[in-house]
Design a protein around this motif. Sequence first.
Motif, PDB file in Angstrom:
ATOM      1  N   TYR A  12      57.045  28.909  45.948  1.00  0.00           N
ATOM      2  CA  TYR A  12      55.463  27.965  46.416  1.00  0.00           C
ATOM      3  C   TYR A  12      55.261  29.535  45.688  1.00  0.00           C
ATOM      4  O   TYR A  12      54.991  30.882  45.622  1.00  0.00           O
ATOM      5  N   GLY A  13      53.487  29.776  46.140  1.00  0.00           N
ATOM      6  CA  GLY A  13      52.163  30.364  45.604  1.00  0.00           C
ATOM      7  C   GLY A  13      51.149  30.193  46.363  1.00  0.00           C
ATOM      8  O   GLY A  13      51.160  29.435  46.963  1.00  0.00           O
ATOM      9  N   TYR A  14      50.046  31.335  46.212  1.00  0.00           N
ATOM     10  CA  TYR A  14      48.778  31.430  46.926  1.00  0.00           C
ATOM     11  C   TYR A  14      47.993  31.191  46.088  1.00  0.00           C
ATOM     12  O   TYR A  14      48.409  31.928  45.144  1.00  0.00           O
ATOM     13  N   ALA A  15      46.930  30.840  46.270  1.00  0.00           N
ATOM     14  CA  ALA A  15      45.558  30.519  44.937  1.00  0.00           C
ATOM     15  C   ALA A  15      44.472  29.649  46.790  1.00  0.00           C
ATOM     16  O   ALA A  15      44.526  29.838  47.007  1.00  0.00           O
ATOM     17  N   ILE A  16      43.017  30.196  45.559  1.00  0.00           N
ATOM     18  CA  ILE A  16      42.536  30.328  46.236  1.00  0.00           C
ATOM     19  C   ILE A  16      41.697  29.099  45.347  1.00  0.00           C
ATOM     20  O   ILE A  16      40.923  29.730  44.045  1.00  0.00           O
ATOM     21  N   ASN A  17      40.846  28.222  45.667  1.00  0.00           N
ATOM     22  CA  ASN A  17      40.076  26.972  44.987  1.00  0.00           C
ATOM     23  C   ASN A  17      38.468  27.473  44.551  1.00  0.00           C
ATOM     24  O   ASN A  17      37.198  26.324  45.616  1.00  0.00           O
ATOM     25  N   SER A  18      37.804  28.739  44.313  1.00  0.00           N
ATOM     26  CA  SER A  18      36.702  29.744  44.195  1.00  0.00           C
ATOM     27  C   SER A  18      35.883  28.511  43.465  1.00  0.00           C
ATOM     28  O   SER A  18      34.988  28.808  43.705  1.00  0.00           O
ATOM     29  N   LYS A  19      36.281  27.413  42.184  1.00  0.00           N
ATOM     30  CA  LYS A  19      35.743  26.713  41.766  1.00  0.00           C
ATOM     31  C   LYS A  19      35.818  24.927  42.209  1.00  0.00           C
ATOM     32  O   LYS A  19      35.379  24.420  41.160  1.00  0.00           O
ATOM     33  N   GLY A  20      36.213  24.557  43.845  1.00  0.00           N
ATOM     34  CA  GLY A  20      36.707  24.182  44.222  1.00  0.00           C
ATOM     35  C   GLY A  20      35.674  22.356  44.406  1.00  0.00           C
ATOM     36  O   GLY A  20      34.344  23.162  44.349  1.00  0.00           O
ATOM     37  N   TYR A  21      36.012  21.377  45.128  1.00  0.00           N
ATOM     38  CA  TYR A  21      34.729  20.736  45.642  1.00  0.00           C
ATOM     39  C   TYR A  21      35.528  19.766  46.279  1.00  0.00           C
ATOM     40  O   TYR A  21      36.183  19.439  46.726  1.00  0.00           O
ATOM     41  N   ASP A  22      34.717  20.317  47.775  1.00  0.00           N
ATOM     42  CA  ASP A  22      34.772  19.458  48.377  1.00  0.00           C
ATOM     43  C   ASP A  22      33.859  19.136  49.630  1.00  0.00           C
ATOM     44  O   ASP A  22      33.085  19.938  49.935  1.00  0.00           O
ATOM     45  N   LEU A  23      33.562  17.812  50.131  1.00  0.00           N
ATOM     46  CA  LEU A  23      32.767  17.961  51.786  1.00  0.00           C
ATOM     47  C   LEU A  23      32.068  19.008  52.338  1.00  0.00           C
ATOM     48  O   LEU A  23      31.556  19.223  53.206  1.00  0.00           O
ATOM     49  N   ALA A 254      49.314  34.437  43.051  1.00  0.00           N
ATOM     50  CA  ALA A 254      50.004  34.917  43.712  1.00  0.00           C
ATOM     51  C   ALA A 254      51.313  34.828  44.462  1.00  0.00           C
ATOM     52  O   ALA A 254      51.111  33.092  45.144  1.00  0.00           O
ATOM     53  N   ILE A 255      52.181  34.715  43.705  1.00  0.00           N
ATOM     54  CA  ILE A 255      53.607  34.816  43.890  1.00  0.00           C
ATOM     55  C   ILE A 255      54.750  35.470  45.205  1.00  0.00           C
ATOM     56  O   ILE A 255      55.035  35.485  46.110  1.00  0.00           O
ATOM     57  N   ALA A 256      54.921  36.367  44.339  1.00  0.00           N
ATOM     58  CA  ALA A 256      55.272  37.152  45.259  1.00  0.00           C
ATOM     59  C   ALA A 256      54.766  39.055  44.394  1.00  0.00           C
ATOM     60  O   ALA A 256      54.299  39.281  43.948  1.00  0.00           O
ATOM     61  N   SER A 257      55.611  40.224  45.947  1.00  0.00           N
ATOM     62  CA  SER A 257      55.215  41.479  45.027  1.00  0.00           C
ATOM     63  C   SER A 257      56.033  41.542  43.665  1.00  0.00           C
ATOM     64  O   SER A 257      57.030  40.187  43.091  1.00  0.00           O
ATOM     65  N   PRO A 258      56.132  42.587  42.836  1.00  0.00           N
ATOM     66  CA  PRO A 258      55.925  42.776  41.585  1.00  0.00           C
ATOM     67  C   PRO A 258      58.226  42.828  41.514  1.00  0.00           C
ATOM     68  O   PRO A 258      58.600  42.923  42.924  1.00  0.00           O
ATOM     69  N   GLY A 259      58.599  42.068  40.868  1.00  0.00           N
ATOM     70  CA  GLY A 259      60.111  41.411  40.457  1.00  0.00           C
ATOM     71  C   GLY A 259      60.579  42.526  39.210  1.00  0.00           C
ATOM     72  O   GLY A 259      59.677  42.264  38.506  1.00  0.00           O
ATOM     73  N   ALA A 260      61.635  41.921  39.711  1.00  0.00           N
ATOM     74  CA  ALA A 260      62.314  42.536  38.209  1.00  0.00           C
ATOM     75  C   ALA A 260      62.438  43.575  38.146  1.00  0.00           C
ATOM     76  O   ALA A 260      62.601  43.880  36.786  1.00  0.00           O
ATOM     77  N   CYS A 261      62.474  44.708  39.101  1.00  0.00           N
ATOM     78  CA  CYS A 261      61.435  46.110  38.708  1.00  0.00           C
ATOM     79  C   CYS A 261      63.082  46.867  38.303  1.00  0.00           C
ATOM     80  O   CYS A 261      62.704  47.886  37.036  1.00  0.00           O
TER      81      CYS A 261
END
Length: 303
Positions: A12-23, A254-261
């Motif tokens: 799962y990830g988090y995203a923003i539709n900054s160029k989206g379209y919706d009424l 964005a999904i997670a904090s830096p991983g595989a460190c």
Amino acid sequence: MAASVSAWAQPYGYAINSKGYDLDDSRVAALWRIDLATGAEEYIGWTGRGDFIDVEGLGFSEDGRLYGADDSTHTLVLIGTETGNAIPVGGSRSNMGIRLGTSMDFGLTFTCQGDLLVSSSGTESLYSADPDTGEVELIGSLGVPIVDLTVIGETVFGIGLGTDGAGGVAAPNLYRIDPEAPAAELIGALGPDASPYIQAGLAADEDGQLWAITDRNSVPPSEDRLPSEILRIDPHSGEATRVAETLVGIESLAIASPGACDRGLAPPTGSVDVPLLSPAGLLFLAALMLILAMRQLRLRATN
């Protein structure tokens, strides 16, 4: 305000539709939780209520706080993963210290060392940012329009701008970013599974798998509002595999904090690490083989 992502199962990830379209305006420039396997989305909340209507780069810090870079006000913001509300770090708008009106098109990521890196495809440059104040400092030119960044272990990855304003192919590739030089080294093209796109979000999950969501809203010269595309990317070749479609107009992920460190980037699938002997080990092996050969010769002589 921020919540840790460790409670969510991948992918799962988090995203923003900054160029989206919706009424409904509150559903554009909003934070969404997206199932990367299917494209199914869950509305969280509007980030634009504080006039942060063009949040592009997204990234989780080590302690699970979600940061974003707003191109409309040049503000580094913190975003609530339960509300979508965005507030400027340090309490000040336009805190990045970049002249308003400059088209930046941000990407960002935290490193395993806790450094916050910010890319700009508009200036083809790499910056470091103070996560407490938002102020950025120029590291140098990358010479490539990088639209987003992420890390797997010590390796910093960048994804290039897909299509320029005239509709020409720009840099639809995966790059290895050297923040010290700075430099962008081509890993490879995303390939035929990646449809033409403009901006994109890039992130790595906790298993060290690269994901991208590409914005296909009105890719020049078309004006079609096409859904964004979810891609899984091979970090060794850059080749993308199309997984699903999702909301229109997504430029961040964005999904997670830096991983595989602690373990770094996994070797390519199917490869086998061959152990190498030290010089002393090689000398011992050569001596052992010589002894065995001499013994074999003696046995033959006695027979």
